[in-house]
Design a protein around this motif. Structure first.
Motif, PDB file in Angstrom:
ATOM      1  N   ALA A  77       0.824  -1.215   0.000  1.00 20.08           N
ATOM      2  CA  ALA A  77       0.000   0.000   0.000  1.00 20.08           C
ATOM      3  C   ALA A  77       0.858   1.264   0.000  1.00 20.08           C
ATOM      4  N   ALA A  78       1.980   1.231   0.701  1.00 21.93           N
ATOM      5  CA  ALA A  78       2.840   2.410   0.802  1.00 21.93           C
ATOM      6  C   ALA A  78       3.661   2.660  -0.467  1.00 21.93           C
ATOM      7  N   MET A  79       4.029   1.580  -1.165  1.00 21.81           N
ATOM      8  CA  MET A  79       4.959   1.716  -2.283  1.00 21.81           C
ATOM      9  C   MET A  79       4.309   1.657  -3.664  1.00 21.81           C
ATOM     10  N   THR A  80       3.034   1.287  -3.722  1.00 24.67           N
ATOM     11  CA  THR A  80       2.359   1.146  -5.014  1.00 24.67           C
ATOM     12  C   THR A  80       0.928   1.677  -4.904  1.00 24.67           C
ATOM     13  N   PRO A  81       0.241   1.831  -6.012  1.00 27.99           N
ATOM     14  CA  PRO A  81      -1.178   2.211  -5.954  1.00 27.99           C
ATOM     15  C   PRO A  81      -2.081   0.997  -5.692  1.00 27.99           C
ATOM     16  N   TYR A  82      -1.492  -0.167  -5.493  1.00 28.68           N
ATOM     17  CA  TYR A  82      -2.256  -1.389  -5.275  1.00 28.68           C
ATOM     18  C   TYR A  82      -2.527  -1.630  -3.793  1.00 28.68           C
ATOM     19  N   SER A  83      -3.604  -2.352  -3.532  1.00 27.91           N
ATOM     20  CA  SER A  83      -3.878  -2.798  -2.170  1.00 27.91           C
ATOM     21  C   SER A  83      -3.955  -4.318  -2.192  1.00 27.91           C
ATOM     22  N   ALA A  84      -3.484  -4.913  -1.112  1.00 25.90           N
ATOM     23  CA  ALA A  84      -3.482  -6.373  -1.015  1.00 25.90           C
ATOM     24  C   ALA A  84      -4.865  -6.837  -0.564  1.00 25.90           C
ATOM     25  N   GLU A  85      -5.552  -7.489  -1.467  1.00 31.44           N
ATOM     26  CA  GLU A  85      -6.870  -8.045  -1.164  1.00 31.44           C
ATOM     27  C   GLU A  85      -6.723  -9.200  -0.176  1.00 31.44           C
ATOM     28  N   SER A  86      -5.659  -9.971  -0.337  1.00 35.19           N
ATOM     29  CA  SER A  86      -5.341 -11.049   0.601  1.00 35.19           C
ATOM     30  C   SER A  86      -3.841 -11.302   0.590  1.00 35.19           C
ATOM     31  N   VAL A  87      -3.330 -11.669   1.751  1.00 30.31           N
ATOM     32  CA  VAL A  87      -1.946 -12.101   1.889  1.00 30.31           C
ATOM     33  C   VAL A  87      -2.000 -13.425   2.642  1.00 30.31           C
ATOM     34  N   ASP A  88      -1.830 -14.504   1.904  1.00 30.02           N
ATOM     35  CA  ASP A  88      -1.893 -15.841   2.494  1.00 30.02           C
ATOM     36  C   ASP A  88      -0.480 -16.339   2.751  1.00 30.02           C
ATOM     37  N   VAL A  89      -0.211 -16.695   4.009  1.00 30.45           N
ATOM     38  CA  VAL A  89       1.089 -17.233   4.376  1.00 30.45           C
ATOM     39  C   VAL A  89       0.882 -18.676   4.828  1.00 30.45           C
ATOM     40  N   THR A  90       1.557 -19.586   4.157  1.00 28.96           N
ATOM     41  CA  THR A  90       1.466 -21.007   4.479  1.00 28.96           C
ATOM     42  C   THR A  90       2.829 -21.493   4.928  1.00 28.96           C
ATOM     43  N   VAL A  91       2.874 -22.157   6.076  1.00 31.13           N
ATOM     44  CA  VAL A  91       4.114 -22.732   6.566  1.00 31.13           C
ATOM     45  C   VAL A  91       4.174 -24.174   6.074  1.00 31.13           C
ATOM     46  N   LYS A  92       5.177 -24.456   5.233  1.00 30.86           N
ATOM     47  CA  LYS A  92       5.328 -25.797   4.669  1.00 30.86           C
ATOM     48  C   LYS A  92       5.934 -26.764   5.674  1.00 30.86           C
ATOM     49  N   ARG A  93       6.896 -26.261   6.454  1.00 26.30           N
ATOM     50  CA  ARG A  93       7.559 -27.131   7.426  1.00 26.30           C
ATOM     51  C   ARG A  93       8.366 -26.313   8.415  1.00 26.30           C
ATOM     52  N   LEU A  94       8.741 -26.964   9.508  1.00 27.74           N
ATOM     53  CA  LEU A  94       9.641 -26.382  10.487  1.00 27.74           C
ATOM     54  C   LEU A  94      11.027 -26.934  10.234  1.00 27.74           C
ATOM     55  N   VAL A  95      12.032 -26.079  10.356  1.00 24.50           N
ATOM     56  CA  VAL A  95      13.402 -26.478  10.051  1.00 24.50           C
ATOM     57  C   VAL A  95      14.233 -26.366  11.324  1.00 24.50           C
ATOM     58  N   ALA A  96      14.916 -27.455  11.688  1.00 23.65           N
ATOM     59  CA  ALA A  96      15.824 -27.429  12.840  1.00 23.65           C
ATOM     60  C   ALA A  96      17.085 -26.677  12.458  1.00 23.65           C
TER      61      ALA A  96
END
Length: 97
Positions: A77-96
């Protein structure tokens, strides 16, 4: 960091992808080698962001995901004229580490 596209990216998609990558790189708890980012742009100056990533074991997964979602939406929103309709974050795995 892996990004997959089946067609050539537009300048808008490339710009949004760069912003998302900058946000993700700030997080030490995210494993950069195992990150995928997808950007979809609509006609109405809106976009949808999907981030699939791995998180280091011991990190607060929920906090990392929520803060990353917020940061990505705010930066777009700050850097472009676009707005994020959705931001989906998926965690595939945990890494040791």
């Amino acid at each position: 960091m892996k990004t997959f596209r089946h067609r050539k990216r537009s300048a808008v998609e490339a710009t949004l992808l760069t912003i998302v990558m900058m946000c993700v790189r700030e997080w030490e708890d995210v494993v950069m080698d195992d990150c995928e980012i997808f950007v979809a742009v609509s006609q109405e100056d809106r976009c949808r962001i999907s981030v699939k990533l791995s998180v280091r074991y011991g990190a607060s997964v929920l906090a990392v995901c929520r803060q990353l979602q917020q940061q990505i939406a705010e930066e777009i929103a700050a850097m472009t004229p676009y707005s994020a309709e959705s931001v989906d974050v998926t965690v595939k795995r945990l890494v040791a580490t």
